[in-house]
Enzyme design. Sequence first.
Site, mmCIF file in Angstrom:
data_model
loop_
_atom_site.group_PDB
_atom_site.id
_atom_site.type_symbol
_atom_site.label_atom_id
_atom_site.label_comp_id
_atom_site.label_asym_id
_atom_site.label_seq_id
_atom_site.Cartn_x
_atom_site.Cartn_y
_atom_site.Cartn_z
ATOM 1 N N GLY A 31 46.764 49.813 36.981
ATOM 2 C CA GLY A 31 46.957 50.062 38.912
ATOM 3 C C GLY A 31 48.552 49.566 38.952
ATOM 4 O O GLY A 31 48.584 48.783 38.702
ATOM 5 N N HIS A 32 48.908 50.850 40.028
ATOM 6 C CA HIS A 32 50.114 49.854 40.396
ATOM 7 C C HIS A 32 50.512 50.225 41.987
ATOM 8 O O HIS A 32 49.669 51.275 42.192
ATOM 9 C CB HIS A 32 51.124 50.760 39.259
ATOM 10 C CG HIS A 32 51.322 52.282 38.638
ATOM 11 N ND1 HIS A 32 50.416 52.280 37.254
ATOM 12 C CD2 HIS A 32 51.402 53.457 39.266
ATOM 13 C CE1 HIS A 32 50.429 54.122 37.360
ATOM 14 N NE2 HIS A 32 50.680 54.654 38.702
ATOM 15 N N ARG A 73 43.017 37.140 38.653
ATOM 16 C CA ARG A 73 43.731 37.107 37.461
ATOM 17 C C ARG A 73 43.923 36.057 36.947
ATOM 18 O O ARG A 73 44.087 34.263 37.376
ATOM 19 C CB ARG A 73 45.217 37.832 37.418
ATOM 20 C CG ARG A 73 44.792 39.146 37.392
ATOM 21 C CD ARG A 73 46.354 40.084 37.766
ATOM 22 N NE ARG A 73 46.263 41.307 38.572
ATOM 23 C CZ ARG A 73 47.398 41.420 38.804
ATOM 24 N NH1 ARG A 73 48.147 40.934 39.777
ATOM 25 N NH2 ARG A 73 47.235 43.177 39.257
HETATM 26 P P1 IMP Z 1 39.797 48.981 29.342
HETATM 27 O O1 IMP Z 1 41.290 48.995 28.668
HETATM 28 O O2 IMP Z 1 38.599 49.166 30.524
HETATM 29 O O3 IMP Z 1 38.800 49.345 28.716
HETATM 30 O O4 IMP Z 1 39.384 46.996 29.304
HETATM 31 C C1 IMP Z 1 39.974 46.473 28.030
HETATM 32 C C2 IMP Z 1 40.733 45.044 28.868
HETATM 33 O O5 IMP Z 1 41.895 45.842 29.261
HETATM 34 C C3 IMP Z 1 40.143 44.256 29.834
HETATM 35 O O6 IMP Z 1 40.945 42.890 29.507
HETATM 36 C C4 IMP Z 1 41.124 44.810 30.308
HETATM 37 O O7 IMP Z 1 41.047 43.244 32.269
HETATM 38 C C5 IMP Z 1 42.182 45.540 30.317
HETATM 39 N N1 IMP Z 1 43.261 46.186 31.002
HETATM 40 C C6 IMP Z 1 43.013 47.190 31.434
HETATM 41 N N2 IMP Z 1 43.661 47.612 32.091
HETATM 42 C C7 IMP Z 1 44.549 46.907 32.756
HETATM 43 C C8 IMP Z 1 45.702 46.826 33.209
HETATM 44 O O8 IMP Z 1 46.210 47.576 33.947
HETATM 45 N N3 IMP Z 1 46.342 45.505 33.624
HETATM 46 C C9 IMP Z 1 45.940 44.562 33.592
HETATM 47 N N4 IMP Z 1 44.748 44.232 32.442
HETATM 48 C C10 IMP Z 1 43.505 45.803 32.084
#
Ligand code: IMP
Length: 446
Positions: free
Chosen positions: A40-41, A314
């Site tokens: 997300g940006h 967070r």
């Molecule tokens: P997934 O990428 O949805 O499979 O999540 C795996 C892990 O990566 C989880 O702990 C998410 O919270 C983290 N995560 C995925 N995308 C982001 C991001 O853009 N920012 C921070 N954490 C992320």
Amino acid sequence: MPSTVLVGTQWGDEGKGKITDLISRDFDYVVRFQGGNNAGHTVIHGDTKLALHLMPSGVVHPDAVPVIGNGVVVDPGVLVKEMALLEGEGISCDKLRISCDAHVIMPYHKALDGAEEKRLGTNQIGTTKRGIGPCYQDKAARRGIRMQDLLDEKIFRLKVETALAQKNPILSKIYGLQTYTVEEICEEYLPYARILRDHVWETAQLLSKALRQGKNILFEGAQGTMLDIDHGTYPYVTSSSCVAGGACTGAGVGPGEIGRVLGIQKAYVTRVGGGPFPTELKFAEDGGTGQDAADGETLCQEGHEYGVTTGRKRRCGWFDAVIARYAAQVNGLTHVALTKLDVLSAFDTIKVCVAYECDGKEYDYFPMQQSVLFHAKPVYEELPGWKGHDLSGVRDYMELPVNTRRYIEYLEELGGVPMSLISVGPDRDQTIIREDWLEAEADMAR
Ligand code: IMP
């Protein structure tokens, strides 16, 4: 120096969007090479802030070609919505190119992501439940569905049928969830194909041609080094290669094409989801107490640390030089952009973790065993702060308070990489650009 890779050096959310937005105007192509709409940006267009998840940030610059590389997993419904949002703001998506080899996130991937998390219970990863992991699983198992398949109705139907023969029993028998029919998936997905068809491209060839013509490419990383599938805090990671090397496989360019590797480093650290986080300042609701809980809350409030994708609060903690050094090493960082420095103006003193301590042993390097990381206690240096000084208007490095410069120079010494860009506020122009970056820019223009 034709190309730059921009990567997160922590657990994501380092402020990559702002820095990409700041530098992407200098590039002819802006390429995403991994992840999906788990990212997300926020990008700024005029007075409007746009929250994007899948689209490369460069889409707001009319001269740059935004590219979604083969390493990305694409939820076509999300992409079509983002395109509509951008077009509604007067931003054309005509130039968008999507790799024909990028994998497609299917409805069953999303259902399985949620179900698998539920099954893990207290050990859950805390995924974004966007189907990212299950889609990459199918890619590695060689049964995924790619963008090129979506364009051919006959092939798409066949692939969906084959996939459902495997997914439906898992959904119903293991997780007790609803199953899908080929018809309902085609009904949802084939209209996306009609909208996206003209954007699907042989992007590796496109980029190779661009490089031969001397064009500049920015590879825009999502998530961060500590969430990398190989180099992160496995299994509490995402499913893609977030490190700089991922740009090569995820876009189809050779390592020799990468001139500059810019690591984005927040002046403190945050993490969403589960997994080890040695410098975490636990919030009161998570069992934290005293000054640590208060400092964690201050970082969260002052830094607006809530997820763009999930809205989750967070986890927050002090700067961790152990992971900073590790990120410099696994990415081959040539420059660092230090972000959200202004947030630290709220503190009298500021801690920096210089090593971990576990079972009487000190680690100034990233420990080999996950169990060490889980039990590691941070060894801190405490530095004087610059409370009361407003950094948001500073543009010249030498105009920063002396304690701020000491903090930056200490981090540079610990990480071994120059901090070339320093962000002191959310706006694009609230950035200190140092001499070495300007020199690299001049090199690039030559
Ligand atoms: P997934 O990428 O949805 O499979 O999540 C795996 C892990 O990566 C989880 O702990 C998410 O919270 C983290 N995560 C995925 N995308 C982001 C991001 O853009 N920012 C921070 N954490 C992320």
